[in-house]
Scaffold this active site. Structure first.
Site, PDB file in Angstrom:
ATOM      1  N   ASP A 196      53.624  33.814  44.438  1.00  0.00           N
ATOM      2  CA  ASP A 196      54.726  34.251  45.307  1.00  0.00           C
ATOM      3  C   ASP A 196      54.573  35.685  45.786  1.00  0.00           C
ATOM      4  OD1 ASP A 196      55.212  35.098  42.664  1.00  0.00           O
ATOM      5  OD2 ASP A 196      57.346  35.329  43.074  1.00  0.00           O
ATOM      6  N   LYS A 231      59.320  43.294  42.583  1.00  0.00           N
ATOM      7  CA  LYS A 231      57.989  43.882  42.531  1.00  0.00           C
ATOM      8  C   LYS A 231      57.219  43.387  43.743  1.00  0.00           C
ATOM      9  CE  LYS A 231      56.359  40.495  39.073  1.00  0.00           C
ATOM     10  NZ  LYS A 231      57.469  39.832  38.374  1.00  0.00           N
ATOM     11  N   ASP A 233      54.445  38.691  44.279  1.00  0.00           N
ATOM     12  CA  ASP A 233      55.063  39.897  43.712  1.00  0.00           C
ATOM     13  C   ASP A 233      54.171  40.601  42.695  1.00  0.00           C
ATOM     14  OD1 ASP A 233      55.403  37.854  41.896  1.00  0.00           O
ATOM     15  OD2 ASP A 233      57.546  38.203  41.552  1.00  0.00           O
ATOM     16  N   ARG A 234      53.106  39.918  42.222  1.00  0.00           N
ATOM     17  CA  ARG A 234      52.185  40.566  41.283  1.00  0.00           C
ATOM     18  C   ARG A 234      50.944  41.075  41.998  1.00  0.00           C
ATOM     19  NH1 ARG A 234      52.007  37.602  35.502  1.00  0.00           N
ATOM     20  NH2 ARG A 234      54.245  37.218  35.335  1.00  0.00           N
ATOM     21  N   SER A 241      56.221  31.225  40.633  1.00  0.00           N
ATOM     22  CA  SER A 241      55.396  32.431  40.592  1.00  0.00           C
ATOM     23  C   SER A 241      53.944  32.180  40.208  1.00  0.00           C
ATOM     24  CB  SER A 241      56.052  33.425  39.642  1.00  0.00           C
ATOM     25  OG  SER A 241      55.408  34.643  39.711  1.00  0.00           O
ATOM     26  N   HIS A 242      53.561  32.653  39.017  1.00  0.00           N
ATOM     27  CA  HIS A 242      52.170  32.582  38.595  1.00  0.00           C
ATOM     28  C   HIS A 242      51.858  31.275  37.858  1.00  0.00           C
ATOM     29  CE1 HIS A 242      54.778  34.292  35.604  1.00  0.00           C
ATOM     30  NE2 HIS A 242      53.984  33.780  34.684  1.00  0.00           N
ATOM     31  N   ASP A 251      49.733  37.059  43.062  1.00  0.00           N
ATOM     32  CA  ASP A 251      50.050  35.756  42.469  1.00  0.00           C
ATOM     33  C   ASP A 251      50.659  34.811  43.503  1.00  0.00           C
ATOM     34  OD1 ASP A 251      52.526  36.990  42.681  1.00  0.00           O
ATOM     35  OD2 ASP A 251      53.311  36.071  40.853  1.00  0.00           O
TER      36      ASP A 251
HETATM   37  C1  VG1 Z   1      56.554  37.285  32.657  1.00  0.00           C
HETATM   38  C2  VG1 Z   1      56.192  38.744  32.521  1.00  0.00           C
HETATM   39  C3  VG1 Z   1      57.305  39.622  33.070  1.00  0.00           C
HETATM   40  C4  VG1 Z   1      57.597  39.217  34.528  1.00  0.00           C
HETATM   41  C5  VG1 Z   1      57.905  37.737  34.604  1.00  0.00           C
HETATM   42  C6  VG1 Z   1      58.076  37.257  36.028  1.00  0.00           C
HETATM   43  O1  VG1 Z   1      57.693  36.990  31.884  1.00  0.00           O
HETATM   44  O2  VG1 Z   1      55.922  39.069  31.175  1.00  0.00           O
HETATM   45  O3  VG1 Z   1      56.934  40.972  32.963  1.00  0.00           O
HETATM   46  O4  VG1 Z   1      58.682  39.956  35.019  1.00  0.00           O
HETATM   47  O5  VG1 Z   1      56.836  36.981  34.026  1.00  0.00           O
HETATM   48  O6  VG1 Z   1      56.895  37.457  36.752  1.00  0.00           O
HETATM   49  P1  VG1 Z   1      57.597  36.301  30.447  1.00  0.00           P
HETATM   50  O7  VG1 Z   1      59.014  36.097  30.007  1.00  0.00           O
HETATM   51  O8  VG1 Z   1      56.823  35.041  30.647  1.00  0.00           O
HETATM   52  O9  VG1 Z   1      56.847  37.263  29.577  1.00  0.00           O
HETATM   53  V1  VG1 Z   1      56.460  36.438  38.054  1.00  0.00           V
HETATM   54  O10 VG1 Z   1      55.378  37.090  39.003  1.00  0.00           O
HETATM   55  O11 VG1 Z   1      57.559  35.430  37.992  1.00  0.00           O
HETATM   56  O12 VG1 Z   1      57.694  36.496  39.003  1.00  0.00           O
HETATM   57 CO    CO Z   2      55.302  36.216  40.842  1.00  0.00          CO
END
Ligand code: VG1
Ligand code: CO
Length: 565
Positions: free
Chosen positions: A288, A385, A290-291, A120-121, A286
């Site tokens: 992937d 998302k 989803d953000r 992801s991010h 981001d």
């Molecule tokens: C973070 C965010 C959470 C989100 C997750 C996945 O998790 O706080 O709200 O759902 O990332 O986002 P954490 O446990 O690091 O606080 V991403 O765009 O993976 O898929």
């Molecule tokens: Co993501």
């Protein structure tokens, strides 16, 4: 043509420690994934928790955000899927599928589930992170009962079944079908099924008219992640945005050395241009996809406000024309959305952090729009998302507010201000302390949780410059899923004050190095004279209380967070 038989082998293996999925799948350094059968073990463990009858002949969707190791991992997954009875794998061209697009394809094709390759991010590249996540038949992330079962399998795995002649045999760059005896791989267009879904949700013609206005300039930054592929097809081909306004739209294996997290710290190029007032709407997503981050001219839309504004403007979006079933947010997200649910007299839910908690509510038809403070916004059109969806939602809302081309342009800022005037404003911020020593992270959490357990926090009061905060309630958040009644404990430490203000402490479940401490602040104001202050100034006292209560600075020696939202 004769279809080749699968040449299936059994590989002996031993468990690797630490293959426990976090908030969103298993995320580790690429080098860890490259170690021997590390990836194989996790993939086989996924199949081990599924029933052999379910697997037999089923369809699986596979794709990722294009980060380093994506393509190699996909070939391995083909081989293990084939040997475990999967009948068909659908994979995005060049291995690319955004997380929301995967969710859409799983649902449209009635697949058994999906394996998503993304961290992801988190940054990518040979020294960056890789990740893998399993999604179920509704298109959403597997619930904790399944991820826990996968983890259990990883602790005792001894064998991997793999069809060796499948691995490396599929050209991911060409659309089309490769056929083996009882196993097929279809390379699909990464965008088309997802774009079709979006066209059925929004009024693209209306958005096109907005984009065509001379007094409206839109800019999108894909942060060198997967959405570059979607942006050119959806924003440019379908909505008429000039290609020059879509930046960083070539997916890169290491996100061009960047951190593909759309926030004020890691998207400096876009933030800088918006602060200079160059565009009316600037958005980013981001790695992937989803953000999302939405910015107006010199104006930041806090994600907690974003979901509340989208919900209160639901009538602008054709998909919601028959009304909203319910609204939901993650616990640390500001309470702005709660007020909209109350106003609309519809059900409202507060769930733990992570998109997997929204799926059951959507499947039970009680949830339409939901969001997380972490730049996550979405609806029940899929079970992830969805960054591009959120951006289209804002464009649609802007288009409706600006339906009369003869009138002066109604900006993003004025739409948000209008919202605050109606509902009041939740001042909101999040501080992230990244890569803290794990022991020190635990120590900070222990200071707060001790005060919760022995109830010494309750009743404590803080006074400064005429402001008073009194702690009314403090707990470790626990959630009971109203649909399947499963209980998730330990979901964040909450301090709630008598005026409703909140401080929340959590350890991140997505990092791969050390601990990331997240501290969240939420304070509501109703009076018109208090609606338009600077966020950090307005929250200063509450933030200082949070640092004092947790002894964070003393323990970690960090005087500043890495990221402020
Ligand atoms: C973070 C965010 C959470 C989100 C997750 C996945 O998790 O706080 O709200 O759902 O990332 O986002 P954490 O446990 O690091 O606080 V991403 O765009 O993976 O898929
Ligand atoms: Co993501």
């Amino acid at each position: 043509m004769i279809e080749p038989e699968l040449i299936t082998k059994t590989l002996e293996t031993k468990p690797f420690s630490g293959q426990k999925p976090g908030t969103s799948g298993l995320r580790k350094k690429v080098t860890e994934f490259q170690n021997g059968l590390y990836l194989h073990n996790f993939v086989q463990s996924i199949f081990n928790v599924l029933d052999a009858n379910e697997l037999k002949g089923a369809t699986l969707v596979v794709g990722g955000d294009g980060r380093f190791y994506n393509k190699q991992a996909i070939q391995v997954i083909f081989g293990i899927a084939a040997a475990n009875g999967i009948g068909k794998v659908l994979v995005g061209q060049n291995g690319l599928l955004s997380t929301p697009a995967i969710s859409a394809v799983v649902r449209a094709r009635r697949a058994l589930g999906a394996i998503i390759l993304t961290a992801s991010h988190n940054p990518g590249g040979p020294n960056g992170d890789f990740g893998i996540k399993y999604n179920i038949a509704n298109g959403g992330p597997a619930p904790e009962s399944i991820t826990n079962a996968i983890y259990q399998q990883t602790t005792k795995i001894s064998e991997i079944r793999i069809a060796e002649n499948v691995v490396g045999a599929i050209d991911l760059s060409k659309l089309g079908v490769t056929q083996f005896k009882s196993f097929t791989v279809e390379v699909i267009d990464s965008v088309s099924e997802y774009a079709t879904l979006l066209k059925s949700i929004f009024d693209f013609n209306q958005i096109k008219s907005l984009v065509a206005r001379k007094d409206f300039v839109f800019n999108f930054d894909a942060m060198s992640g997967v959405t570059g592929v979607y942006a050119s097809r959806i924003f440019s081909d379908l909505l008429g945005v000039p290609l020059a306004n879509l930046i960083n739209c070539v997916p890169s294996e290491d996100f061009n050395g960047g951190h593909p997290d759309p926030n004020l710290t890691y998207a400096p190029e876009l933030v800088d241009k918006m602060n200079k007032g160059l565009f009316d709407c600037g958005c980013a997503s981001d790695g992937d996809g989803d953000r999302n981050m939405v910015l107006g001219k010199r104006f930041f839309v806090n994600p907690s406000d974003s979901v509340a504004v989208i919900a209160s403007n639901y009538q602008s979006i054709p998909y919601f024309k028959s009304g909203l079933k319910g609204l939901a947010r993650s616990m640390p997200t500001s309470a702005a959305l709660d007020l909209v649910a109350k106003d609309l007299k519809i059900p409202f839910f507060e769930v733990p952090t992570g998109w997997k908690f929204f799926g059951n509510l959507m499947d039970a038809n009680t949830l339409s729009i939901c969001g997380e403070e972490s730049f996550g916004t979405g609806s029940d059109h899929i079970r992830e998302k969805d960054g591009i969806w959120a951006i289209c939602a804002w464009l649609q809302i802007l288009a409706v507010h600006n339906a009369d081309a003869a009138k002066p342009f109604v900006s993003i800022e004025s739409i948000v201000h209008q919202h605050w005037r109606k509902y009041g404003r939740n001042y909101y911020s999040r501080y992230d302390y990244e890569e803290v020593d794990t022991k020190l992270g635990d120590e900070v959490m222990k200071v707060v949780s001790d005060g919760i357990t022995d109830r010494s926090l309750i009743g404590r009061s803080f006074n400064k410059d005429g402001q008073t905060y009194v702690i009314e309630h403090a707990d470790n958040f626990e959630y009971k899923d109203p649909i399947d009644k499963s209980v998730s404990s330990n979901q964040g430490l909450r301090i709630i004050f008598s005026d409703g203000s909140r401080i929340i402490y959590r350890l991140s479940g997505t990092g791969s190095t050390g601990a990331t401490i997240r501290v969240y602040f939420d304070k509501y104001e109703r009076e018109e004279s208090k609606l338009f202050n600077d966020t950090q100034t307005h929250l200063k006292f509450l933030i200082s209380i949070a640092l004092e209560l947790s002894k964070l600075t003393e323990i970690t020696k960090r005087t500043e967070p890495n990221v402020i939202t």
